[in-house]
Motif scaffolding. Sequence first.
Motif, PDB file in Angstrom:
ATOM      1  N   LYS A 199       0.817  -1.221   0.000  1.00  0.00           N
ATOM      2  CA  LYS A 199       0.000   0.000   0.000  1.00  0.00           C
ATOM      3  C   LYS A 199       0.851   1.272   0.000  1.00  0.00           C
ATOM      4  CE  LYS A 199      -3.371   0.106   2.992  1.00  0.00           C
ATOM      5  NZ  LYS A 199      -4.071  -0.111   4.286  1.00  0.00           N
ATOM      6  N   TYR A 200       2.166   1.097   0.033  1.00  0.00           N
ATOM      7  CA  TYR A 200       3.071   2.254   0.105  1.00  0.00           C
ATOM      8  C   TYR A 200       4.034   2.250  -1.073  1.00  0.00           C
ATOM      9  CZ  TYR A 200       1.476   2.748   4.924  1.00  0.00           C
ATOM     10  OH  TYR A 200       0.697   2.921   6.056  1.00  0.00           O
ATOM     11  N   ALA A 201       4.586   3.415  -1.340  1.00  0.00           N
ATOM     12  CA  ALA A 201       5.604   3.547  -2.382  1.00  0.00           C
ATOM     13  C   ALA A 201       6.623   4.594  -1.958  1.00  0.00           C
ATOM     14  CB  ALA A 201       4.969   3.955  -3.706  1.00  0.00           C
ATOM     15  N   TYR A 202       7.819   4.472  -2.489  1.00  0.00           N
ATOM     16  CA  TYR A 202       8.809   5.532  -2.343  1.00  0.00           C
ATOM     17  C   TYR A 202       8.696   6.431  -3.566  1.00  0.00           C
ATOM     18  CZ  TYR A 202      11.183   3.303   1.580  1.00  0.00           C
ATOM     19  OH  TYR A 202      11.486   2.780   2.815  1.00  0.00           O
ATOM     20  N   VAL A 203       8.624   7.727  -3.310  1.00  0.00           N
ATOM     21  CA  VAL A 203       8.484   8.698  -4.391  1.00  0.00           C
ATOM     22  C   VAL A 203       9.665   9.664  -4.337  1.00  0.00           C
ATOM     23  CG1 VAL A 203       7.040  10.480  -5.435  1.00  0.00           C
ATOM     24  CG2 VAL A 203       5.973   8.531  -4.247  1.00  0.00           C
ATOM     25  N   LYS A 204      10.265   9.895  -5.483  1.00  0.00           N
ATOM     26  CA  LYS A 204      11.344  10.873  -5.596  1.00  0.00           C
ATOM     27  C   LYS A 204      11.004  11.816  -6.726  1.00  0.00           C
ATOM     28  CE  LYS A 204      16.368  11.294  -5.792  1.00  0.00           C
ATOM     29  NZ  LYS A 204      17.648  10.562  -5.907  1.00  0.00           N
ATOM     30  N   CYS A 205      11.005  13.104  -6.414  1.00  0.00           N
ATOM     31  CA  CYS A 205      10.663  14.125  -7.400  1.00  0.00           C
ATOM     32  C   CYS A 205      11.913  14.897  -7.800  1.00  0.00           C
ATOM     33  CB  CYS A 205       9.609  15.076  -6.818  1.00  0.00           C
ATOM     34  SG  CYS A 205       9.125  16.398  -7.942  1.00  0.00           S
ATOM     35  N   LYS A 206      12.045  15.205  -9.082  1.00  0.00           N
ATOM     36  CA  LYS A 206      13.224  15.920  -9.575  1.00  0.00           C
ATOM     37  C   LYS A 206      13.208  17.392  -9.205  1.00  0.00           C
ATOM     38  CE  LYS A 206      13.901  12.884 -13.581  1.00  0.00           C
ATOM     39  NZ  LYS A 206      13.952  12.799 -15.065  1.00  0.00           N
ATOM     40  N   LEU A 207      12.046  17.880  -8.794  1.00  0.00           N
ATOM     41  CA  LEU A 207      11.928  19.298  -8.459  1.00  0.00           C
ATOM     42  C   LEU A 207      12.142  19.529  -6.965  1.00  0.00           C
ATOM     43  CD1 LEU A 207       8.763  20.166 -10.562  1.00  0.00           C
ATOM     44  CD2 LEU A 207      11.125  20.750 -11.101  1.00  0.00           C
ATOM     45  N   GLY A 208      12.678  20.710  -6.634  1.00  0.00           N
ATOM     46  CA  GLY A 208      12.832  21.080  -5.231  1.00  0.00           C
ATOM     47  C   GLY A 208      13.879  20.236  -4.527  1.00  0.00           C
ATOM     48  N   SER A 209      13.763  20.205  -3.187  1.00  0.00           N
ATOM     49  CA  SER A 209      14.767  19.517  -2.371  1.00  0.00           C
ATOM     50  C   SER A 209      14.244  18.196  -1.831  1.00  0.00           C
ATOM     51  CB  SER A 209      15.173  20.421  -1.189  1.00  0.00           C
ATOM     52  OG  SER A 209      14.031  20.744  -0.402  1.00  0.00           O
TER      53      SER A 209
END
Length: 275
Positions: A198-208
């Motif tokens: 039910k969970y995921a790791y999310v990494k966004c290229k924007l911001g910190s």
Amino acid sequence: MKRKETLKKMEDLREKGKTLYSFSRLSSFNDCLFCYNETYNKGDRGKDNIYALIGTSLHNSLEDIYNGKDNKLKENYNNDYEKAKENGYDFPTPKIKENYDICINHFIDNFNKDNLHSLTEYPFLIEVNGEYIIGFIDRVTKDPNSKEDTLRVIDYKTSTRYSKKDLIEKGRQLVLYAYALEQITGRKVTCCCWNMLKYAYVKCKLGSHKKAMIMRNEIVLKYREEILQALEDKGYEFDEALEIYMENAPKNKIPDEVKDYFEILDGYVEYPYND
């Protein structure tokens, strides 16, 4: 010992009247002697529930995939839920079902099979101080983060992420599995983990933003500003970006236009395993 040999030995021991202790049986004995007596001495195992039935369905589908069969996660999930509902099993409230559905469907839609050789539903039988311990490990692979030829134990979970105060108790199952695997194979286990579906790791290229673990039904809401900014970076006016976001938000979907800004990985949670 191969799978068929292990299962045959389990059967032979039961026929001889030997008690085989699974993690569930040990936990029941540790938690409540009355429940243990009702379940294992009187044979009253209680009723199924929707979470156990759906969890079994997902386990079976993932086992099939890693054994080379077609991906039928969504088909089986929907079919098995309908069967459970016909037999009188359902979620406590419509809202709980909605959130559960969103999380599991997000896992299914973003599932990527890795290429690691796997042993699935791996059965083990070990003897400890004259008692027999048995179990079935959801998945065993080579540890992808180790330079040595070591193993990783994976247990699928469809429950909510464990709190810190519950980790020791919940981690006993992984420790038992790793210990048994080392006894049987003679190889070192260097990683024990849950895959919290039910969970995921999310990494966004924007911001910190660093890689963050988040419940799957909250991803689009949590990253609203980043999605809008990414759309504007792609050349959309703010009103256009907002419209695209609003079209995708009810489906808990990051817009296709900015998918390349986000990395979504399975929710693996490691549990320490050492001497």
